[in-house]
Design a protein around this motif. Sequence first.
Motif, PDB file in Angstrom:
ATOM      1  N   CYS A   1      60.781  -9.400  49.391  1.00 35.32           N
ATOM      2  CA  CYS A   1      59.865  -8.428  49.996  1.00 35.32           C
ATOM      3  C   CYS A   1      58.717  -8.154  49.024  1.00 35.32           C
ATOM      4  O   CYS A   1      58.624  -7.081  48.434  1.00 35.32           O
TER       5      CYS A   1
ATOM      6  N   THR B   1      69.134  -2.076  51.194  1.00 31.77           N
ATOM      7  CA  THR B   1      67.898  -1.342  50.991  1.00 31.77           C
ATOM      8  C   THR B   1      68.141   0.146  51.172  1.00 31.77           C
ATOM      9  O   THR B   1      68.785   0.558  52.139  1.00 31.77           O
TER      10      THR B   1
ATOM     11  N   ARG C   1      57.795  -4.266  54.635  1.00 29.48           N
ATOM     12  CA  ARG C   1      56.391  -4.662  54.587  1.00 29.48           C
ATOM     13  C   ARG C   1      56.214  -6.149  54.819  1.00 29.48           C
ATOM     14  O   ARG C   1      55.148  -6.689  54.614  1.00 29.48           O
ATOM     15  N   LYS C   2      57.291  -6.803  55.188  1.00 34.78           N
ATOM     16  CA  LYS C   2      57.236  -8.253  55.316  1.00 34.78           C
ATOM     17  C   LYS C   2      56.347  -8.660  56.488  1.00 34.78           C
ATOM     18  O   LYS C   2      56.401  -8.071  57.561  1.00 34.78           O
TER      19      LYS C   2
ATOM     20  N   CYS D   1      66.366  -9.224  47.600  1.00 42.10           N
ATOM     21  CA  CYS D   1      65.597  -8.959  48.817  1.00 42.10           C
ATOM     22  C   CYS D   1      64.181  -9.521  48.629  1.00 42.10           C
ATOM     23  O   CYS D   1      63.453  -9.130  47.729  1.00 42.10           O
TER      24      CYS D   1
ATOM     25  N   CYS E   1      63.335  -5.568  54.694  1.00 40.29           N
ATOM     26  CA  CYS E   1      62.003  -5.446  54.118  1.00 40.29           C
ATOM     27  C   CYS E   1      61.091  -4.711  55.081  1.00 40.29           C
ATOM     28  O   CYS E   1      60.964  -5.094  56.248  1.00 40.29           O
TER      29      CYS E   1
ATOM     30  N   CYS F   1      69.137  -7.448  53.322  1.00 38.87           N
ATOM     31  CA  CYS F   1      67.734  -7.209  52.989  1.00 38.87           C
ATOM     32  C   CYS F   1      67.003  -6.646  54.199  1.00 38.87           C
ATOM     33  O   CYS F   1      66.976  -7.268  55.265  1.00 38.87           O
TER      34      CYS F   1
ATOM     35  N   TYR G   1      64.544  -1.753  47.059  1.00 40.51           N
ATOM     36  CA  TYR G   1      65.163  -3.015  47.462  1.00 40.51           C
ATOM     37  C   TYR G   1      66.108  -3.539  46.384  1.00 40.51           C
ATOM     38  O   TYR G   1      65.908  -3.308  45.195  1.00 40.51           O
TER      39      TYR G   1
END
Length: 461
Positions: free
Chosen positions: A97, A63, A454-455, A95, A452, A450, A91
């Motif tokens: 996400c 990322t 906003r996960k 990934c 993320c 990965c 990303y």
Amino acid sequence: MREGSGVPPWDASLLENEFFQGQTLFKVVIKSLSPKELVRIHTSKPLDRNDGTFLMRYRMYETATEGLKIDILYGDEHVAQSPYILKGPVYHEYCECPEENTQAWQKTLSCPTDEPQIAKDFASFPSINLQQMLNEVPKRFGDERGAIVHYTILNNYIYRRSLGKYTDFKMFSDEILLSLARKVLLPDLEFYINLGDWPLEHRKVNETPGPLPIISWCGSVDSQDIILPTYDITHSTLEAMRGVTNDLLSIQGNTGPSWINKTEKAFFRGRDSREERLQLVQLSKENPELLDAGITGYFFFQEKEKELGKAKLIGFFDFFKYKYQVNVDGTVAAYRYPYLMLGDSLVLKQDSPYYEHFYMALKPWKHYVPIKRNLGDLLEKVKWAKENDQEAKRIAREGQLTARDLLQPHRLYCYYYRVLQKYAERQSSKPEIRDGMELVPQPDDNTSICQCHRKRPREEL
């Protein structure tokens, strides 16, 4: 934001590459916006489209939190609108996400507000009776010879069960649904995809019972199927830079000699999947100065091989050594058509009852030259092209530019999402995970990290 296939990736440790255009050195540099962040990026050689434009492809393995900076340098000077900034986080493909704000995702991709083929397909289905689908699809299309997959998407998880013997191509529908689910929150819905060549639903809208909204890769004038981009161009988009076959981007950098240096003949190579293809070869034998056509493999008409001969396989890029390309249906629409349109030869397209998702945007005599279903006017059209070289060149160019726009990677994602969205809006009951369904897992890519941003935990089912 995702890694691009339109401005694509770089070598893990090599964040800048130099390339010659003519005798002039230009340099492309792709790196993280943050000097503190080292992001592994793989790039391939730029694709020269021979019209002053290039495609740069890159693939990321981590990322880019702050984003990416892309410098295009001519000598030491920035050219075009360089530097290009992709605001992060950006990303990599694997990934997981998904963007929960679906409108923001569509805006980022510049998804068109109107897709005429989608509007036409759903006009027959103001509402979708899920119970009718569950009762009828297995009986009508799910027998041993069938090629149907039943999908349910719930909470962005994908479940499926196969109906019929010929469902190996579910690998293609799986991969695009999984790829979409990694990028955007999909609506909850339950639907059936036809993995076979031919569209299935031939009931008329005014019949009782009415037609079922089967999703297929190819449509026809006498069917009601809802059309998605074919498995071929979808897989081509997903596997660009990873696969070993032609893809929609690599074609654009391998369109053969310039127009003036192309051989002034119409060209065709392919299997014997339709009788008109055999007619092409016969026409070629009788008119070698206008047409070079050959069958590379016999399956349907094996008795014709001795009479017509078998042509050697030729690399697809070599097709574009010829000024004119003949597009004749296979079992259904010829899935080479988008690739031919992306070249810089003039496409002579057979009139056909079959179509792919983008055909509505293409017009005869503007983007291609039409030929009759029985090929009766093919030689006449080739002669016309030879006698009207500049007009033929203009049509070829217009078709190429339009195909570039219609077949960009992001347009395919937009199209898939819009079909799923329209379908979900019309379902009259809630989708469920049915007996016999299995979860389709996301691929485990251990080579890519990965991160993320906003996960959030999703509800486990």
